[in-house]
Design a protein around this motif. Structure first.
Motif, PDB file in Angstrom:
ATOM      1  N   ASP A  12      71.448   0.472 -21.384  1.00 34.26           N
ATOM      2  CA  ASP A  12      72.162   0.854 -22.605  1.00 34.26           C
ATOM      3  C   ASP A  12      71.912  -0.116 -23.757  1.00 34.26           C
ATOM      4  OD1 ASP A  12      73.544  -1.137 -21.261  1.00 34.26           O
ATOM      5  OD2 ASP A  12      75.493  -0.521 -22.014  1.00 34.26           O
ATOM      6  N   GLU A  13      71.161  -1.184 -23.524  1.00 36.68           N
ATOM      7  CA  GLU A  13      70.834  -2.136 -24.593  1.00 36.68           C
ATOM      8  C   GLU A  13      69.456  -1.809 -25.172  1.00 36.68           C
ATOM      9  OE1 GLU A  13      71.537  -6.326 -23.822  1.00 36.68           O
ATOM     10  OE2 GLU A  13      72.697  -5.804 -22.032  1.00 36.68           O
ATOM     11  N   ASP A  55      69.491  -0.942 -15.221  1.00 37.21           N
ATOM     12  CA  ASP A  55      70.472  -2.014 -15.384  1.00 37.21           C
ATOM     13  C   ASP A  55      71.623  -1.769 -14.417  1.00 37.21           C
ATOM     14  OD1 ASP A  55      71.654  -4.273 -16.376  1.00 37.21           O
ATOM     15  OD2 ASP A  55      72.563  -3.272 -18.097  1.00 37.21           O
ATOM     16  N   MET A  56      72.356  -2.828 -14.089  1.00 38.52           N
ATOM     17  CA  MET A  56      73.490  -2.671 -13.182  1.00 38.52           C
ATOM     18  C   MET A  56      74.663  -2.005 -13.892  1.00 38.52           C
ATOM     19  SD  MET A  56      74.863  -2.970 -10.272  1.00 38.52           S
ATOM     20  CE  MET A  56      76.539  -2.897  -9.657  1.00 38.52           C
ATOM     21  N   ARG A  57      74.969  -2.484 -15.098  1.00 45.84           N
ATOM     22  CA  ARG A  57      76.137  -1.961 -15.810  1.00 45.84           C
ATOM     23  C   ARG A  57      75.695  -0.904 -16.824  1.00 45.84           C
ATOM     24  NH1 ARG A  57      80.167  -7.111 -17.007  1.00 45.84           N
ATOM     25  NH2 ARG A  57      80.363  -7.792 -14.843  1.00 45.84           N
ATOM     26  N   PRO A  59      77.201   2.690 -19.206  1.00 42.87           N
ATOM     27  CA  PRO A  59      78.453   3.205 -19.781  1.00 42.87           C
ATOM     28  C   PRO A  59      79.191   4.188 -18.883  1.00 42.87           C
ATOM     29  CG  PRO A  59      76.682   3.250 -21.402  1.00 42.87           C
ATOM     30  CD  PRO A  59      76.058   2.903 -20.093  1.00 42.87           C
ATOM     31  N   ASP A  60      78.477   4.997 -18.119  1.00 36.66           N
ATOM     32  CA  ASP A  60      79.129   6.033 -17.318  1.00 36.66           C
ATOM     33  C   ASP A  60      78.947   5.839 -15.808  1.00 36.66           C
ATOM     34  OD1 ASP A  60      76.434   6.466 -17.418  1.00 36.66           O
ATOM     35  OD2 ASP A  60      76.557   8.644 -17.574  1.00 36.66           O
ATOM     36  N   GLY A  61      78.693   4.620 -15.402  1.00 42.07           N
ATOM     37  CA  GLY A  61      78.527   4.349 -13.976  1.00 42.07           C
ATOM     38  C   GLY A  61      77.838   3.020 -13.757  1.00 42.07           C
ATOM     39  N   THR A  62      77.236   2.856 -12.578  1.00 35.86           N
ATOM     40  CA  THR A  62      76.538   1.606 -12.264  1.00 35.86           C
ATOM     41  C   THR A  62      75.126   1.902 -11.779  1.00 35.86           C
ATOM     42  OG1 THR A  62      77.152   1.550  -9.925  1.00 35.86           O
ATOM     43  CG2 THR A  62      78.736   0.620 -11.497  1.00 35.86           C
ATOM     44  N   GLY A  63      74.309   0.855 -11.794  1.00 34.29           N
ATOM     45  CA  GLY A  63      72.967   0.980 -11.251  1.00 34.29           C
ATOM     46  C   GLY A  63      72.986   1.343  -9.774  1.00 34.29           C
ATOM     47  N   LEU A  64      74.035   0.878  -9.045  1.00 34.24           N
ATOM     48  CA  LEU A  64      74.151   1.216  -7.630  1.00 34.24           C
ATOM     49  C   LEU A  64      74.293   2.725  -7.431  1.00 34.24           C
ATOM     50  CD1 LEU A  64      76.501  -1.554  -6.147  1.00 34.24           C
ATOM     51  CD2 LEU A  64      74.072  -1.203  -5.689  1.00 34.24           C
ATOM     52  N   THR A  83      69.959  -7.240 -12.898  1.00 33.68           N
ATOM     53  CA  THR A  83      71.319  -7.779 -12.777  1.00 33.68           C
ATOM     54  C   THR A  83      71.495  -8.987 -13.687  1.00 33.68           C
ATOM     55  OG1 THR A  83      70.826  -9.377 -11.021  1.00 33.68           O
ATOM     56  CG2 THR A  83      71.292  -7.117 -10.336  1.00 33.68           C
ATOM     57  N   ALA A  84      72.736  -9.357 -13.910  1.00 33.86           N
ATOM     58  CA  ALA A  84      73.029 -10.567 -14.676  1.00 33.86           C
ATOM     59  C   ALA A  84      72.599 -11.791 -13.878  1.00 33.86           C
ATOM     60  CB  ALA A  84      74.520 -10.637 -14.993  1.00 33.86           C
ATOM     61  N   TYR A  85      72.237 -12.858 -14.583  1.00 32.97           N
ATOM     62  CA  TYR A  85      71.781 -14.080 -13.914  1.00 32.97           C
ATOM     63  C   TYR A  85      72.873 -14.606 -12.981  1.00 32.97           C
ATOM     64  CZ  TYR A  85      70.204 -18.836 -13.093  1.00 32.97           C
ATOM     65  OH  TYR A  85      69.812 -20.005 -12.495  1.00 32.97           O
ATOM     66  N   GLY A  86      72.506 -14.930 -11.767  1.00 36.37           N
ATOM     67  CA  GLY A  86      73.441 -15.506 -10.814  1.00 36.37           C
ATOM     68  C   GLY A  86      74.271 -14.500 -10.040  1.00 36.37           C
TER      69      GLY A  86
END
Length: 444
Positions: A12-13, A55-57, A59-64, A83-86
């Motif tokens: 979404d970015e 991406d993992m995050r 707007p309407d759900g998750t990467g999973l 995913t986000a770092y860490g």
């Protein structure tokens, strides 16, 4: 005209989407972009893709959600998670859900290109890999299930913990996962963690710089560098000392290593497979194995069945072993009684013990047929184990003692994967004494 491969990018970015589109475009891929799960599903319904990056995050759900959807409806399409770092837990969850691999933000372009190239090689590997493998014999239900799992795991980059008893074929399973995957044309580096002296372990794994310690007369490449682009198989990983476990965990998490005496880290692209005949969860419980490393290595567990759980395969395995032993000469065979005797034996040493047993029997038998009397068992019901005090069972004391000695040495060799130095240490013998006994007992 060459058909260009296609990739679907879901983020979404706008800046991230543009970066990924430019990078993949320079790799001669056509790209499509989606801002959310809904748009991604619409693109997937219209056309097929050689790779998805999500991406993992969203707007309407998750990467999973997307990973699971693609696994169900487009299983041949590799999908990688950003995913986000860490976010170690997120990355592990993605791999368990069926993701091919993962990237962390900020996206490292070199790592991205390696991931994309590896994912695109999967299509070539699928075309070249024949179903099954002649080295993994057996038509029993456990073996059919194992081959199916190997094929599935070969499509992923997830770390795999291969559990199973000594001699059951864990290294062969690791090789097949490597060969059937996108890294099949890259190095496969097996290492027995229990056979490396603890003081040399860091140098063996990460390499060293000239002059970093006494005896370091040249720069040396470590096992991680040797496996770069391929697979590092850590056999008997439970034998790693705790200080080395910390360093290994960091190398896996950072995908980077620093040579002993070096000042800079270097990135490494290595898939980790590991195995041990011990119960790794029990080792964690006992405090001998780090829990955080356990979770990084045991993303997916693959159990190799012991031979006693697939007795119907023994005839096929025996035929293959005898065909190899008699190559270029008259074919050997088992008598029906010998085969029945093998099928009733529990095989504590599994396939490796079967191979050794048949080799001894073939050497000692008269003619081309191995009779039941030619087979010598080390742990059969009613064998002399546990009956050493009954003189009526002993015809010749020297032979009896040699038989006990042979069994103990064979057991030590099985447990150390035929590392003679480690087996000698386990038995409290010098290496010279071990070599003498092997020769005397005909085991060399």
């Amino acid at each position: 005209m060459t058909v260009r491969q296609k990739a679907l990018i879901i983020d979404d970015e706008p800046d991230i989407r543009e970066l990924l589109e430019i990078t993949l475009g320079r790799m001669k891929l056509d790209t499509r972009s989606a801002r959310n799960v809904k748009e991604a599903r619409e693109w997937l319904a219209r056309e097929s893709y050689d790779l998805c990056l999500t991406d993992m995050r969203l707007p309407d759900g998750t990467g999973l959600d997307l990973v699971q959807y693609i696994q169900q409806h487009h299983a041949q399409t590799p999908v990688a998670m950003i995913t986000a770092y860490g976010s170690v837990e997120t990355a592990i969850a993605a791999l368990k859900a069926g993701a091919f691999d993962y990237l962390t933000k900020p996206v490292d372009l070199e790592r991205l290109r390696e991931l994309v190239s590896s994912a695109l090689r999967l299509k070539t590997v699928r075309a070249e890999t024949a179903p099954g493998d002649s080295r993994l014999l057996g038509e029993s239900p456990p073996m059919k299930a194992l081959r199916k799992q190997i094929t599935k795991l070969a499509r992923s980059q997830a770390p795999v913990y291969i559990s199973g008893e000594s001699g059951s074929g864990k290294e062969l399973v690791a090789r097949l996962i490597h060969e059937q995957g996108s890294r099949g044309d890259r190095p496969f580096i097996p290492v027995n963690c229990g056979a490396i002296p603890s003081e040399l372990m860091e140098s063996e794994f990460f390499g060293h710089r000239k002059g970093s310690f006494t005896g370091a007369i040249d720069d040396k490449q470590g096992l991680f560098q040797a496996a770069h682009g391929g697979t590092l198989f850590l056999d008997e990983v439970a034998d790693l000392p705790l200080p080395m476990q910390v360093k290994l965990l960091r190398a896996i998490q950072e995908k980077a290593i620093r040579a002993v005496g070096g000042h800079q880290e270097s990135l490494v692209d290595v898939r980790i497979l590991c195995a041990t005949h011990k119960d790794l969860a029990a080792e964690v419980e006992a405090g001998r194995f780090r829990q955080d490393l356990y979770y990084r290595l045991n993303v997916i567990e693959l159990r190799v069945p012991p031979l006693r759980e697939r007795r119907e395969d023994i005839g096929m395995l025996a035929d293959a072993v005898l065909a190899r032993l008699t190559e270029g000469g008259p074919a050997a065979r088992l008598s029906p009684e010998a085969l029945e005797k093998l099928r009733s034996y529990r095989f504590p040493g599994n396939v490796r013990e079967l191979e050794n047993m048949l080799e001894r029997a073939y050497t000692l038998c008269d003619g081309d047929e191995i009779a039941a009397s030619d087979l010598r068992f080390s742990d059969a019901p009613g064998s002399d184990r546990g009956e050493t005090g009954d003189l009526s069972k002993i015809d010749n004391l020297e032979d009896h003692l040699e038989d006990i000695e042979r069994k103990l040495i064979m057991q030590a060799l099985e447990e150390t994967r035929w590392n003679r130095t480690a087996a000698a240490q386990r038995l409290g013998l010098s290496f010279r004494s071990m070599r003498y006994r092997l020769k005397k007992l005909g085991l060399d």
